[in-house]
Design an enzyme around this catalytic site. Structure first.
Site, PDB file in Angstrom:
ATOM      1  N   HIS A  76      23.420   1.495 -19.332  1.00 26.45           N
ATOM      2  CA  HIS A  76      22.376   1.860 -18.372  1.00 26.45           C
ATOM      3  C   HIS A  76      22.637   1.215 -16.997  1.00 26.45           C
ATOM      4  O   HIS A  76      21.723   0.726 -16.336  1.00 26.45           O
ATOM      5  CB  HIS A  76      20.993   1.491 -18.909  1.00 26.45           C
ATOM      6  CG  HIS A  76      20.600   2.350 -20.075  1.00 26.45           C
ATOM      7  ND1 HIS A  76      19.666   1.988 -20.997  1.00 26.45           N
ATOM      8  CD2 HIS A  76      21.046   3.570 -20.467  1.00 26.45           C
ATOM      9  CE1 HIS A  76      19.547   2.941 -21.911  1.00 26.45           C
ATOM     10  NE2 HIS A  76      20.373   3.907 -21.611  1.00 26.45           N
ATOM     11  N   HIS A 119      19.833  13.474 -28.099  1.00 27.14           N
ATOM     12  CA  HIS A 119      18.378  13.336 -28.002  1.00 27.14           C
ATOM     13  C   HIS A 119      17.823  14.673 -27.563  1.00 27.14           C
ATOM     14  O   HIS A 119      18.550  15.514 -27.030  1.00 27.14           O
ATOM     15  CB  HIS A 119      17.980  12.201 -27.038  1.00 27.14           C
ATOM     16  CG  HIS A 119      18.546  12.315 -25.651  1.00 27.14           C
ATOM     17  ND1 HIS A 119      18.045  13.176 -24.706  1.00 27.14           N
ATOM     18  CD2 HIS A 119      19.589  11.682 -25.058  1.00 27.14           C
ATOM     19  CE1 HIS A 119      18.746  13.048 -23.587  1.00 27.14           C
ATOM     20  NE2 HIS A 119      19.703  12.163 -23.772  1.00 27.14           N
ATOM     21  N   HIS A 142      14.417  12.093 -22.263  1.00 31.14           N
ATOM     22  CA  HIS A 142      14.401  11.831 -23.705  1.00 31.14           C
ATOM     23  C   HIS A 142      13.120  12.490 -24.193  1.00 31.14           C
ATOM     24  O   HIS A 142      12.062  11.879 -24.212  1.00 31.14           O
ATOM     25  CB  HIS A 142      14.424  10.328 -23.999  1.00 31.14           C
ATOM     26  CG  HIS A 142      15.706   9.667 -23.554  1.00 31.14           C
ATOM     27  ND1 HIS A 142      15.868   8.318 -23.451  1.00 31.14           N
ATOM     28  CD2 HIS A 142      16.893  10.205 -23.176  1.00 31.14           C
ATOM     29  CE1 HIS A 142      17.095   8.044 -23.026  1.00 31.14           C
ATOM     30  NE2 HIS A 142      17.730   9.179 -22.849  1.00 31.14           N
ATOM     31  N   ASP A 164      20.807  16.696 -17.893  1.00 27.89           N
ATOM     32  CA  ASP A 164      21.330  15.383 -18.312  1.00 27.89           C
ATOM     33  C   ASP A 164      22.806  15.558 -18.642  1.00 27.89           C
ATOM     34  O   ASP A 164      23.148  16.001 -19.731  1.00 27.89           O
ATOM     35  CB  ASP A 164      20.535  14.892 -19.529  1.00 27.89           C
ATOM     36  CG  ASP A 164      20.946  13.496 -19.970  1.00 27.89           C
ATOM     37  OD1 ASP A 164      21.789  12.868 -19.288  1.00 27.89           O
ATOM     38  OD2 ASP A 164      20.427  13.027 -21.002  1.00 27.89           O
ATOM     39  N   GLU A 190      26.445  13.828 -26.671  1.00 23.90           N
ATOM     40  CA  GLU A 190      27.007  12.842 -25.754  1.00 23.90           C
ATOM     41  C   GLU A 190      27.768  11.714 -26.443  1.00 23.90           C
ATOM     42  O   GLU A 190      27.379  10.547 -26.356  1.00 23.90           O
ATOM     43  CB  GLU A 190      25.914  12.273 -24.844  1.00 23.90           C
ATOM     44  CG  GLU A 190      24.650  11.783 -25.544  1.00 23.90           C
ATOM     45  CD  GLU A 190      23.640  11.234 -24.544  1.00 23.90           C
ATOM     46  OE1 GLU A 190      24.023  10.387 -23.725  1.00 23.90           O
ATOM     47  OE2 GLU A 190      22.473  11.652 -24.581  1.00 23.90           O
ATOM     48  N   ARG A 225      32.166   8.728 -21.505  1.00 24.55           N
ATOM     49  CA  ARG A 225      31.136   9.518 -22.197  1.00 24.55           C
ATOM     50  C   ARG A 225      31.222  10.937 -21.648  1.00 24.55           C
ATOM     51  O   ARG A 225      31.479  11.119 -20.452  1.00 24.55           O
ATOM     52  CB  ARG A 225      29.742   8.926 -21.967  1.00 24.55           C
ATOM     53  CG  ARG A 225      28.622   9.698 -22.672  1.00 24.55           C
ATOM     54  CD  ARG A 225      27.297   8.914 -22.786  1.00 24.55           C
ATOM     55  NE  ARG A 225      26.684   8.565 -21.520  1.00 24.55           N
ATOM     56  CZ  ARG A 225      26.686   7.348 -20.983  1.00 24.55           C
ATOM     57  NH1 ARG A 225      27.291   6.346 -21.600  1.00 24.55           N
ATOM     58  NH2 ARG A 225      26.089   7.118 -19.825  1.00 24.55           N
ATOM     59  N   ASP A 271       0.806  -1.217   0.000  1.00 22.00           N
ATOM     60  CA  ASP A 271       0.000   0.000   0.000  1.00 22.00           C
ATOM     61  C   ASP A 271       0.843   1.273   0.000  1.00 22.00           C
ATOM     62  O   ASP A 271       0.355   2.344   0.350  1.00 22.00           O
ATOM     63  CB  ASP A 271      -0.970  -0.008   1.184  1.00 22.00           C
ATOM     64  CG  ASP A 271      -0.246  -0.055   2.512  1.00 22.00           C
ATOM     65  OD1 ASP A 271       0.973  -0.332   2.503  1.00 22.00           O
ATOM     66  OD2 ASP A 271      -0.887   0.183   3.548  1.00 22.00           O
ATOM     67  N   HIS A 317      25.881   4.004 -29.560  1.00 21.89           N
ATOM     68  CA  HIS A 317      24.642   4.773 -29.345  1.00 21.89           C
ATOM     69  C   HIS A 317      24.668   6.062 -30.147  1.00 21.89           C
ATOM     70  O   HIS A 317      25.668   6.414 -30.765  1.00 21.89           O
ATOM     71  CB  HIS A 317      24.400   5.028 -27.854  1.00 21.89           C
ATOM     72  CG  HIS A 317      25.484   5.797 -27.160  1.00 21.89           C
ATOM     73  ND1 HIS A 317      25.694   7.145 -27.353  1.00 21.89           N
ATOM     74  CD2 HIS A 317      26.419   5.415 -26.249  1.00 21.89           C
ATOM     75  CE1 HIS A 317      26.695   7.551 -26.598  1.00 21.89           C
ATOM     76  NE2 HIS A 317      27.171   6.515 -25.917  1.00 21.89           N
ATOM     77  N   GLU A 327      28.886  14.329 -21.842  1.00 20.86           N
ATOM     78  CA  GLU A 327      27.564  14.767 -22.294  1.00 20.86           C
ATOM     79  C   GLU A 327      27.241  16.156 -21.780  1.00 20.86           C
ATOM     80  O   GLU A 327      27.334  16.423 -20.579  1.00 20.86           O
ATOM     81  CB  GLU A 327      26.493  13.789 -21.776  1.00 20.86           C
ATOM     82  CG  GLU A 327      25.070  14.225 -22.098  1.00 20.86           C
ATOM     83  CD  GLU A 327      24.027  13.224 -21.633  1.00 20.86           C
ATOM     84  OE1 GLU A 327      24.264  12.544 -20.605  1.00 20.86           O
ATOM     85  OE2 GLU A 327      22.986  13.120 -22.289  1.00 20.86           O
ATOM     86  N   ASP A 372      26.518   9.605 -15.165  1.00 23.42           N
ATOM     87  CA  ASP A 372      25.481  10.157 -16.042  1.00 23.42           C
ATOM     88  C   ASP A 372      24.292  10.436 -15.142  1.00 23.42           C
ATOM     89  O   ASP A 372      23.598   9.514 -14.710  1.00 23.42           O
ATOM     90  CB  ASP A 372      25.141   9.143 -17.137  1.00 23.42           C
ATOM     91  CG  ASP A 372      24.099   9.663 -18.142  1.00 23.42           C
ATOM     92  OD1 ASP A 372      23.417  10.662 -17.838  1.00 23.42           O
ATOM     93  OD2 ASP A 372      23.977   9.049 -19.217  1.00 23.42           O
ATOM     94  N   TYR A 387      33.502   2.916 -25.508  1.00 19.91           N
ATOM     95  CA  TYR A 387      33.370   1.859 -24.501  1.00 19.91           C
ATOM     96  C   TYR A 387      34.147   0.646 -24.996  1.00 19.91           C
ATOM     97  O   TYR A 387      33.760   0.015 -25.987  1.00 19.91           O
ATOM     98  CB  TYR A 387      31.887   1.511 -24.286  1.00 19.91           C
ATOM     99  CG  TYR A 387      31.041   2.749 -24.159  1.00 19.91           C
ATOM    100  CD1 TYR A 387      30.879   3.397 -22.924  1.00 19.91           C
ATOM    101  CD2 TYR A 387      30.462   3.336 -25.288  1.00 19.91           C
ATOM    102  CE1 TYR A 387      30.145   4.565 -22.825  1.00 19.91           C
ATOM    103  CE2 TYR A 387      29.724   4.509 -25.195  1.00 19.91           C
ATOM    104  CZ  TYR A 387      29.569   5.118 -23.964  1.00 19.91           C
ATOM    105  OH  TYR A 387      28.851   6.283 -23.877  1.00 19.91           O
TER     106      TYR A 387
HETATM  107 MN   LIG Z   1      21.463  11.774 -22.321  1.00 19.81          MN
END
Ligand SMILES: [Mn+2]
Length: 450
Positions: free
Chosen positions: A243, A354, A361, A271, A384, A406, A39, A350, A408, A260, A388
């Site tokens: 991710h 975006h 996104h 971001d 970004e 990365r 709950d 990637h 970004e 990130d 890798y």
């Molecule tokens: Mn991003």
């Protein structure tokens, strides 16, 4: 509550209605509470479309806009009625009585009156705009339509047709107003401060989750709702998992850590990704790859201006990274063949950008009529690039394995070029090392004192 005046939301509703045909109705529900455990629920986060059009933060509400054949557009809000006994448990409700003045809608009514109202309206308008991807909502509408038919008010040919609201609303949300830009600058600034805090707290012996805690503490302390998405703190080879949100590993000297993360402020997302050495100094192979990613990041940002497009920018990034990977001996040449055969995808899999806004996104088309959408002032996007090198990448020399990088930034398209909203957090390797030099001493001092 919203920081913007109600006139802003009235203007957005008017702008949406202006795009739609007359004899149409728009239906936009609030988000629903999501159960976390028995709950107890997850913290409520308003639906971005509903928030964009109302600035109203409660669940269990529906906005209806009606554009008649003649006369002005009318806005109707359905929301939970006041109920002091219930509000003691679940929190303050605005209630329909106060919604007209607080939200600037034309009319407000209790939510339980929605069904009857919709049955009436469905026999008066020709077209209903809603998010067709929302299957529950679409089913509900079809059921209302069926009921309206059975009442025999109209025959089957003229009952309202369903149309997708998303392209119309996305086109509006994609171009940020001056006041939205102010909020996005703030979201980016809060995010940047969080990254600085994490960089300064980083030291071997700590854990990824502790950097996450530094970030999210900083976001909250600055008035953000919290992170705009699950913060990614990946050290060592964890940085190669795009991710990665476990954030559970110890921070080891000699590794890089990729963060990130971004704050959500007034619904708008920051971001940012930065990658830096746990111990404060890049190794030679780390630095070589880092400089390559930074070069791609800076190249891409230099290309952002009205009329440019994200596909062309992505191609330039691929060219830059692939060329660098060949020079470093990670990829075989020649360049044209590596690009043609997409061998770079082993290390850069990637996209470069975006849209960014109320959703991290964000909505907005990437292509229209078979062509990439040209950038326009007021659009906000990420840049970004990354590289890798998987820990088990047998085809590369061992020194490169397990490095993930990365970088970004959040970028606003302006009339003459662009504005980088996330400049406050360093990305130049010398600046990062200098910042971390000051940190190491402070951290050691703290450890001794503790
Ligand atoms: Mn991003």
């Amino acid at each position: 509550m919203t920081a913007l005046p109600i006139a802003s939301f009235q203007a957005r509703r008017a702008a949406l209605a202006a795009r739609l045909p007359s004899s149409s109705l728009v239906l936009v529900p609030a988000a629903e509470l999501a159960v976390r455990s028995r709950d107890t629920e997850y913290p409520f986060r308003q639906d971005s479309d509903f928030w964009y059009l109302t600035g109203f933060a409660e669940p269990e509400a529906v906005l209806v806009l009606i554009k008649p054949v003649q006369g002005p557009v009318k806005s109707h809000l359905f929301c939970l009625p006041r109920d002091p006994a219930q509000e003691i448990w679940t929190g303050y409700r605005l209630g329909p009585e106060r919604a007209v003045a607080s939200l600037g809608v034309d009319q407000a009514a209790p939510l339980h009156e929605l069904d009857a109202a919709m049955l009436g309206w469905l026999s008066q308008v020709e077209q209903v705009f809603l998010t067709l991807n929302d299957t529950a909502l679409t089913q509900r509408l079809l059921a209302w339509r069926q009921q309206a038919l059975q009442r025999g008010r109209r025959n089957a040919q003229v009952v309202a047709q369903l149309s997708d609201l998303q392209p119309e609303l996305a086109a509006l949300r994609q171009i940020k107003s001056e006041e939205e830009i102010q909020l996005m600058r703030r979201a980016a600034a809060i995010s940047a401060t969080g990254h600085l805090a994490a960089m300064q707290a980083c030291a071997p012996g700590g854990y990824e989750y502790q950097l996450q805690a530094e970030l999210e503490y900083s976001f909250k302390m600055q008035g953000a709702a919290g992170p705009a998405y699950g913060s990614i703190v990946g050290s060592g080879a964890n940085a190669c998992i795009l991710h990665y949100v476990e954030n559970s590993a110890p921070l080891q000297a000699g590794d890089l850590v990729l963060i990130d993360a971004g704050a959500e402020y007034q619904g708008y997302a920051g971001d940012i990704t930065r990658t830096f050495p746990v111990s404060g100094q890049f190794s030679a192979p780390q630095l070589a790859l880092y400089r390559l990613v930074l070069k791609a990041n800076e190249l891409a940002i230099s290309l952002v201006r009205p009329g440019a497009d994200l596909e062309a920018i992505h191609q330039r990034v691929i060219h830059c990274l692939t060329e660098g990977l060949i020079e470093l001996g990670l990829l075989a040449g020649p360049l044209a063949q590596a690009i043609e055969q997409e061998t770079y995808k082993a290390f850069y899999m990637h996209g470069t950008s975006h849209w960014l806004g109320l959703d991290v996104h964000d909505v907005g088309a990437y292509r229209q009529q078979g062509q990439p959408v040209p950038l326009q002032p007021g659009m906000v996007l990420t840049i970004e690039p990354g590289l890798y090198i998987a820990p088990d990448a047998a085809e590369v020399e061992p020194q490169w394995r397990g490095i993930g990088i990365r970088i970004e930034d959040d970028v606003l398209v302006t009339a003459t070029g662009c504005e980088v909203l996330t400049e406050a957090v360093p990305k130049d390797p010398e600046a990062i090392e200098a910042l971390m030099m000051t940190r190491s001493k402070a951290k050691e001092g703290c450890h001794q004192a503790c």
